[in-house]
Every structure is written in structure tokens, then in C-alpha cells.
Scaffold this active site. Structure first.
Site, short mmCIF file in Angstrom:
data_model
loop_
_atom_site.label_atom_id
_atom_site.label_comp_id
_atom_site.label_asym_id
_atom_site.label_seq_id
_atom_site.Cartn_x
_atom_site.Cartn_y
_atom_site.Cartn_z
CD GLU A 7 -1.83 -2.17 1.99
OE1 GLU A 7 -2.85 -2.67 2.50
OE2 GLU A 7 -0.66 -2.60 2.07
CG ASP A 80 -2.04 -3.33 5.29
OD1 ASP A 80 -0.95 -3.57 5.23
OD2 ASP A 80 -2.74 -2.17 5.68
CG ASP A 82 -6.81 -5.30 6.96
OD1 ASP A 82 -6.78 -5.27 5.70
OD2 ASP A 82 -6.95 -4.36 7.53
CD GLU A 84 -11.23 -1.66 3.95
OE1 GLU A 84 -10.86 -0.67 3.12
OE2 GLU A 84 -12.08 -1.93 4.17
CE1 TYR A 296 -2.31 -3.95 8.78
CE2 TYR A 296 -4.03 -5.20 9.42
CZ TYR A 296 -3.63 -4.07 8.70
OH TYR A 296 -4.57 -3.31 7.87
NE ARG A 298 -6.24 0.78 10.02
CZ ARG A 298 -5.49 1.08 9.43
NH1 ARG A 298 -4.25 0.42 8.92
NH2 ARG A 298 -5.08 2.44 9.30
CG HIS A 343 -5.36 -10.14 11.62
ND1 HIS A 343 -5.14 -10.61 10.50
CD2 HIS A 343 -6.46 -9.38 11.39
CE1 HIS A 343 -5.75 -10.48 9.45
NE2 HIS A 343 -6.74 -9.36 10.22
#
Length: 893
Positions: A7, A80, A82, A84, A296, A298, A343
Site C-alpha cells: 500500500e 495488508d 485484513d 481492506e 499489524y 488493525r 490476526h
């Protein structure tokens, strides 16, 4: 060379260092596609088909990836780990396929890693997979839901509640929590009660404090002493009796460490210990993650990888000794509703690397220190305590007092870390001296005299007896506290509302919408927020229901697990939601306002002390007050006897800073003629007013409060000075008066230049940096400022010096922190991105600035100008603009 896409440029730089020259690592700069900000981007009548477009600022990044694929036919998506991140990988695949950069021969792989370390990245490269379409479908369902609520509900809100900005699927529920808490506080009626405590001395001349628990042989409940008279009798009873130790009971106790951080608990603890907002916490954590220092950030999981547990136990042994390592590793299970635990927790990537061993900026070091300590402590031995309860009483059994305390016999995890608390500390944490059962105690003379003096000087009543050793103290029950960002996130998590990636943006959005303001870290609903909540609760009750929102989150989890179809979920939601939209539009604006008048009556029209009708117009004494809306948007309180009576006031007169709430503002005093001077709230900020509207003077004299002025410090003298503005400074050498005044945008001087004939007088304005100058500036300085303005007629005059120079943007051009009219901002080329309120200009880093620039550039790209139309169809040209406004409906999600 295979093309690896992540990203952010910072992440790309770190990963490129690990992979080496055999790979091309590029950044997508976040999402590359989004739904166009216009009605129709999601089509409920066609299987919820979505129209996507590549954002203008993303075109060059997609082009760069496509160009790189010309030299190698392998694409590795490393976004990432997740939903998103999965969605970004899917968007990239779709966009590159459309550009024909991905061909049938192109190998497309998806890799995920929870930490940006060499071992994690290289291991992920050995275990590629395909894009998880179940996660993508859950993202599509969530995105469509948020779009449909934002673009369908927000226009209804504008048409039926002018001045409201937007509604959102989750932001409106978060707002409801804050509004309901405020209504609880307003409805709260304090109850009086008294406590009695004494300071006692042991034979060894050691003192301790005890509270009265038994009086007249009866155990006291909290409200048994309700009056000063009852408290005085209790104080006398304690002071008049000899006391001895009746019992001493010591019990061993154990305290276990808190689990390692997940997103919500990290935000909560950073708020408690650093007073950081959720957004700032996540920005700092993002930089630590991209630099490879933490996993990570989130996540809603609190599980720790086995190798990290081993690393933590080894670090504890090396630093603190084997006594601090429990026999077995600790395992944690999430108790939060809807927790996915997909996670790992948030932890250091290397457990033995302490805060002093990383080279980062101050804010990153603070947060890393917090994460490291929490992670290490989570695997440490329990703390061992001894809790002691001492009962002291009279020989006749009429009076008993109790003292409690604790001693830490082994600190365990407390040696490293103790979690912050939102409530007051428990008195059990006090340590008691050595006390023996049966021994006589003396009352300590003047032991509570200082407390009595302090309480008596304040608003609390107190009774002192027994030569200053026994004190009766008045108390009142307290309303529930307002939410902080930390406690709001905690409550949302408990209810199952929102997800780790959305908490920060939800809290930020409701503040950006002016629905909520933050004062001393507490979230206070504004009148706009109250109105929106009242409207939604009465006309869309189901969709701001906590249970409904949480159930929808569960349904989305079922989609991501492959147990439900995303289009069926949307269809069920849309059928009922569409009917609710149609039903709401059947109500007129008058119906809506009357309903809100009824629901918010305690707030809009609070009871008067004299018992008179709070809705009776104070001006004409005939009409009734009710909420009305203006053509320009916004709401106010007006008289039903309009146009004969033109009385108006703000909805509730809430002002930021100081206790100045109330429909008639805060009375500062009277001028020399006895006319009241009040401090009030207005559409464009706080102002002072002389007198009240009357038939002869419908608009009394008003003056703006200078921007930045602390409202609690506004005095009558200051208000009278402002009310005398504009102030005549003198005549310009070339003719025409020069005046000083305070306007909507701050203090200024104005020269009205003389003209000939019927030509309009030319006015030249020059801003003043210090509001005090309005009252003190002399003619010479004013003329200088006017002349400088003539030489530099541009709005900002000469180019401003940056507050902080950050360096060059990756795409070229300097990035600076600038001082602006509405606060500091980051500037790069034509992009100006306002700094969050909780971020100081001197603390801004390049990574933080790039994130703000990227976010702002994306928002600007969505705003396409409406085409101008001429002729009889001119009125219709306004419709696309109205639709475009809905784009802001759910920015939080």
C-alpha cells in the site's frame, strides 16, 4: 523481476530492502478504485451491481505497476492482512486486467504477513495463495451497505432536516451513544448523602483512616445518612466513644496481567496515558508497523504467536529473573462480541528489543514502549498481594469503623506494566500500618482539620468533631461520565459495532461533521448531532438500533466465512430500508420539527426556576417557542408569532469552553445604563450581545468573540470593548477613515478610500495577527498594513514561511507544515491537508504528512464540478450537486 505491490511507499521501501534487487516493489498508495460519489454507483435493481472508477491520483500508480509488468509476467499482491488489504488486492487485479496489463499468461499471487520483518516477508513469499473472494465479498457487502445508507438516507435528512450534513450506518449509531449519554447526564438528579471518617492512631504512633460502617448497631447503607443533622449525630457518636481494634483479617490475593493489545485496547490505553485521539494512535502505530517494529495494528485478536511467547519468556528471564516467568505460557481468549481473532495481537516483532533499542521519533518511541511493556507483562507471573480489613469499634457495639488496604508481597508483572483505568482508583490500594487485634486506639488530634478547611472553603458541607479527628462529609451522587474516545471505542466493541479498521475514522467523522466536539478529552454532542439522532431514532429507529447494527456485523462475518451470500444479505437489508425511506419522505418538514420539538423539549426548553412556561416567548409574551429552519440551512428557536415578533435564539446556546450553556447565554454583567451583556453561541461562533430583541430593536448590538479566546476568561470589560467596535483609528493620509474590527475570519483594519461621483467607495482590508491590536493599534501601523496590502493584494499577501519543512514528496515538490486561518496544515503543490486537532505542527513527520496528503487528494478527486446549464433547464442543474453531497454520507466507513 516479479512485481510486488504494497500500500504505502514506506512499506515498499522496507520490503524492498528485504527482498533485494530480484524484485520490483511498488506502492498502490492505498485503494486504487472507489465508487463514484454520485447516486447510482450501486444499483439495487440489478443485483447490486457496482460501478468502480480509478481515482485520478491513483492513475499514475496503476500505470507504474502496469509498466513494470511489461518486463515481468508475475504479480505478487502483498497488501495488508485484513479485509481492506484483500479488497485492495482485488481492486488492483481488476484495474490491471481492464488495462490489459494482466494477461492469461500473467501469474498473480497473494501473500500476507503479520509483521514486516525479513523472516515474515520471506516466509510469506514461500506460501502464496489466491485472492480470498469470500473476504472480498464481505468487503463488497459492507461497502454497498455504507454507500446505500450514505447516498439514500443523507438526502432524506437534508430535505426533512435542513442543516444536517450526513448519516452513516455506523457513525450514526456511535453518535446515538454520545447523545444518549448526554441526555442521561441532563436528566440526572443528584441525591445527597453523608459519610463519616476518622483518623486513628495505634500505640506505635502510626495513623490510618477508617470509615463508619455501623451506627446504633445497624449496618449503614449508602443513603442512611441523608442530612447534615443525621451526619452530626453520627459524628458525635464516633467522637464520644473509646475505640479499639475488633478484628484484623488478612487474605492473600492474586492479580493477573492484562492481555496484549488489540486495536481497541491500544487506542484506549493511549488515550488514558498520552491523551491521544484514536486517529493519532493509529497513525503512529502505522509508522511503527511499516518500519518493521510491531505486528499489524488493525486486529481484534489477542492471541500471540508461539515464537513470540517463547521470545517474551526469554526476555523476561534475561531482564528480571526466573521468578517472573510463570510455569506455563499464558493463553488469552477474546471476550468482545463478534471478535474474529483472525490476526495476532499487536506486539513487538522482536520481543527482546526494548524501547531504547529502536531509532524512531519521540511519539513512536512512546507508543512502542507501551506496546512492548504490555506484551512482555502479558507473559509474566501474577502479582501477589495481601488484602487487609480492619474493624474498629466501641465496646458497646454501637459504632464500628472499617479500614481496608493492601500490600504487594510480590510485584510480578507490575514490575513492568500496570493498565490505566477510566474510573477512580479503589481505596483498597492504600497500605495500612501494623495493627493488632484488641489494642486501644486514639483519635488523632487535628487529623482531618486540613480536609475540613478545604471542604468548607469549597461548596461541600463538612462537620468536624473529636478534636479534629472525626469528619462528616457531604456527598452527592454523580451522573455517568461523558464518553472519551477510549471509552466510546470500548463501548462500541462491547456492543459489536464497527471493526478495528473503522474505530478511528468513525470517531473522527462525527467530530468533523460538527455533530460532536471534544472538550478536555470528553465527547460532547452538539445541537446538530442531537437533531440528527432525534430524527433517526423517530423515523429510522431500526437502523440506529445497537442490536440491529451488531447483527449486521455478524451477518458480514458469515459472508467472510463463506457461510452466507452477500447479495442475499444486501437484498434483505434493502427491501426494508427502501420502504423506510419512502415512509420518511411522506412526513412534512413541519411534522419532523414538531416531533423533534417534543423529543428534545427538556434540552431545547429547559424548565425555568420560577416555574413559568419555558416555551412562552420572552419577547412578546404571546407566541410559543419552537424549532425552525432557515433557508440557508441550520436550525434555531423562533417565536410562533412571526412576523409580528421576530425573537430568535440559538437552539441551546452551547459554547465551547467554560460553563456557558443555556438558551439565553451566560450573563456577564450590565453596561452603565443597566442593559444586560451576555455571551452566546451563533452560527459563525461565539459572540457577545447587548440587551434582548424587542419590537423597537429587533436586532440588538452584537460582536464576535476573537478566535482563540478562552470563553471562560471572557469578562464584562472585554465584552464592552468588543461591542464598541468598529473602532475609528484615524484618517488615512490620502483621505478616508481607517477602522479596526473583528469579523467572521478574525481581526482586521479597513480603509474606506474616497471616490468620485456615484462610484462605490473602495474598501481595503488588512488582517491583524493579534486580536488585542483591534483595541490598541495606532494610525501609523494601520497605514503601514494598508499599504502592504495594496502592494500584495492577493488574499494571503506575501508567501508565508513554513512552520516546519519536511523535505521533498516522493513524486517531487516540497512538503511543508503551514500556518493557516483555520489552523495548521500540510501543503504539497495544490494539496492542503488540515492537521488533526490532536497533532502538533512540530511533531508532524513526513510519513504522517504523506498519509494526510493522500487522504486529501482522494477527497478532492471525488469532487467533480457540476456542469453549468443555461436556459429554462437551469434549475435542474442543482440536482447533481445535491446528489454529490451524499458522497460524504459515510466517510467514516
Amino acid at each position: 523481476m516479479p512485481v510486488v505491490v504494497v500500500e504505502s511507499p514506506a512499506k515498499a521501501k522496507t520490503i524492498n530492502k528485504y527482498l533485494g534487487k530480484d524484485f520490483t516493489v511498488l506502492a498502490s498508495y492505498g485503494h486504487v478504485r472507489d465508487l463514484p460519489p454520485k447516486d447510482g454507483s450501486v444499483d439495487p435493481d440489478n443485483g447490486f451491481e457496482m460501478t468502480w472508477e480509478v481515482a485520478s491520483q491513483s492513475q499514475k500508480h496503476v500505470r507504474a505497476i502496469a509498466d513494470a509488468l511489461k518486463d515481468d509476467d508475475k504479480l505478487i499482491l502483498a497488501t495488508d492482512p485484513d479485509r481492506e488489504g484483500e479488497a485492495i488486492s482485488w481492486h488492483l487485479t481488476e484495474a490491471l486486467t481492464k488495462r490489459r496489463a494482466i494477461k492469461k499468461s500473467t501469474a498473480v499471487e497473494r501473500v500476507v504477513f503479520n509483521a514486516i520483518t525479513k523472516s515474515a516477508v520471506t516466509e510469506a513469499m514461500k506460501n502464496p495463495r489466491q485472492v480470498d473472494m469470500e473476504l472480498v465479498e464481505a468487503y463488497l457487502a459492507r461497502r454497498a451497505l455504507d454507500y446505500l445508507v450514505g447516498f439514500k438516507l443523507s438526502p432524506v435528512l437534508w430535505r426533512r432536516l435542513p442543516g444536517a450534513k450526513s448519516a452513516g450506518r455506523v457513525q450514526s449509531v456511535a453518535l446515538r451513544l454520545i447523545v444518549e449519554r448526554e441526555m442521561e447526564i441532563e436528566a440526572f438528579r443528584p441525591r445527597e448523602y453523608w459519610s463519616v471518617r476518622a483518623v486513628l492512631e495505634t500505640p506505635r504512633s502510626q495513623s490510618f483512616e477508617a470509615r463508619l460502617t455501623v451506627l446504633g448497631g445497624k449496618k449503614l447503607d449508602r443513603y442512611d445518612l441523608e442530612t447534615a443533622e443525621a451526619a452530626e449525630l453520627a459524628v458525635t457518636a464516633v467522637a464520644s466513644r473509646d475505640l479499639k481494634v475488633l478484628s484484623v483479617e488478612a487474605k492473600p490475593a492474586t492479580r493477573n496481567p492484562s492481555p496484549p493489545f488489540m486495536t481497541s485496547t491500544l487506542q484506549q490505553e493511549a488515550s488514558r496515558k498520552f491523551s491521544w485521539g484514536a486517529r493519532q494512535t493509529m497513525q503512529v502505530a502505522q509508522r511503527l508497523y511499516e518500519a518493521g517494529y510491531i505486528t499489524y495494528m488493525r486486529t481484534d485478536g489477542i492471541d500471540m504467536a508461539p515464537e513470540a511467547v517463547t521470545g517474551a519468556r526469554e526476555a523476561i528471564t534475561a531482564r528480571y529473573g526466573t521468578n517472573y516467568v510463570p510455569e506455563k505460557p499464558r493463553l488469552y481468549k477474546n471476550k468482545a462480541k463478534n471478535a474474529q481473532e483472525a490476526h495476532e495481537c499487536i506486539r513487538p516483532t522482536e520481543m527482546n528489543r526494548g524501547p531504547d533499542e529502536i531509532d524512531v521519533e519521540a511519539d513512536q518511541r512512546k507508543l512502542y514502549d507501551l506496546i512492548w511493556k504490555r506484551s512482555i507483562a502479558s507473559q509474566m507471573a501474577s502479582a501477589k498481594l495481601e488484602r487487609t480489613t480492619v474493624d474498629v469499634g466501641s465496646t458497646d457495639g454501637e459504632v464500628v469503623l472499617r479500614a481496608t488496604g493492601q500490600v504487594v508481597t510480590f510485584d510480578g508483572f507490575l514490575k513492568v506494566y500496570e493498565e490505566g483505568r477510566d474510573d477512580a482508583e479503589d481505596e483498597d490500594s492504600k497500605r495500612l500500618p501494623q495493627i493488632m487485634e484488641g489494642e486501644a486506639l486514639k483519635r488523632l488530634a487535628d487529623g482531618l482539620a486540613a480536609d475540613h478547611k478545604k471542604l468548607s472553603e469549597g461548596d461541600t458541607k463538612a462537620i468536624l468533631a473529636g478534636e479534629g479527628a472525626v469528619l462528616g462529609q457531604q456527598h452527592f451522587t454523580q451522573p455517568p461520565p461523558r464518553y472519551t474516545e477510549a471509552t466510546l471505542v470500548k463501548r462500541m466493541e462491547e456492543l459489536g459495532i464497527g471493526r478495528p479498521s473503522t474505530y478511528a475514522s468513525i470517531v473522527t467523522t462525527i467530530q468533523d461533521r460538527d455533530y460532536v466536539r471534544k472538550d478536555k478529552n470528553r465527547l460532547i454532542p452538539q445541537d446538530k448531532g442531537r437533531l440528527v439522532t432525534a430524527f433517526l431514532e423517530n423515523f429510522f429507529r431500526r437502523y440506529v438500533s445497537y442490536d440491529f447494527t451488531a447483527k449486521l456485523e455478524e451477518d458480514l462475518d458469515h459472508v467472510s466465512a463463506g457461510d452466507a451470500d452477500w447479495q442475499e444479505l444486501l437484498d434483505r437489508f434493502w427491501r426494508d430500508f427502501h420502504a423506510a425511506l419512502d415512509e420518511a419522505m411522506e412526513h412534512s418538514i413541519t411534522d419532523v420539527l414538531e416531533k423533534i420539538n417534543e423529543v428534545l423539549e427538556p434540552h431545547l426548553f429547559p424548565p425555568k426556576e420560577d416555574g413559568s412556561d419555558p416555551r412562552l416567548c420572552p419577547n412578546c409574551g404571546i407566541g410559543r417557542l419552537s424549532m425552525k429552519t432557515a433557508r440557508s440551512g441550520g436550525a434555531f428557536i423562533g417565536c410562533s408569532n412571526y412576523p409580528e415578533c421576530r425573537y430568535t435564539r440559538p437552539l441551546a446556546g452551547e459554547l465551547e469552553g467554560g460553563d456557558v450553556a443555556g438558551p439565553d447565554g451566560k450573563l456577564l454583567g450590565q453596561d452603565e445604563h443597566g442593559t444586560p451583556v451576555t455571551l452566546r453561541a451563533g452560527r459563525f461562533g461565539p459572540y457577545v450581545q447587548l440587551g434582548e430583541p424587542t419590537e423597537e430593536v429587533p436586532k440588538p448590538k452584537r460582536a464576535s468573540v476573537p478566535k482563540g479566546q478562552e470563553l471562560e476568561n471572557v469578562t464584562l470589560e472585554m465584552a464592552l470593548d468588543w461591542l464598541q467596535l468598529p473602532r475609528f483609528i484615524g484618517d488615512h493620509p490620502e483621505g478616508g477613515p481607517i477602522e479596526a474590527n473583528i469579523g467572521r475570519f478574525g481581526p482586521y483594519v479597513m480603509h474606506t478610500a474616497p471616490t468620485e461621483g456615484k462610484e462605490k467607495p473602495k474598501k481595503i482590508y488588512a488582517n491583524l495577527s493579534d486580536p488585542e491590536e483591534v483595541l490598541t493599534i495606532g494610525l501609523n501601523r494601520a497605514v503601514d498594513l494598508i499599504e502592504q496590502k495594496k502592494l500584495n493584494p492577493g488574499r494571503r499577501g506575501q508567501a508565508a514561511e513554513p512552520l516546519k519543512a519536511l523535505g521533498d514528496h516522493p513524486d517531487g515538490g516540497p512538503v511543508n507544515v503551514m500556518k493557516g486561518r483555520y489552523g495548521p496544515y500540510v501543503k504539497w503543490e495544490k494539496v492542503n491537508a488540515t492537521l488533526p486537532k490532536d497533532v502538533k505542527p512540530e511533531d508532524v513527520t513526513m510519513e504522517q504528512a504523506l498519509a494526510l496528503i493522500e487522504e486529501k487528494a482522494g477527497a478532492k478527486a471525488k469532487k467533480k464540478p457540476t456542469k453549468k446549464k443555461t436556459g429554462p433547464k437551469k434549475a435542474a442543474a442543482k440536482k447533481p450537486a445535491a446528489k454529490k453531497k451524499a458522497a460524504t454520507g459515510e466517510a467514516a466507513e
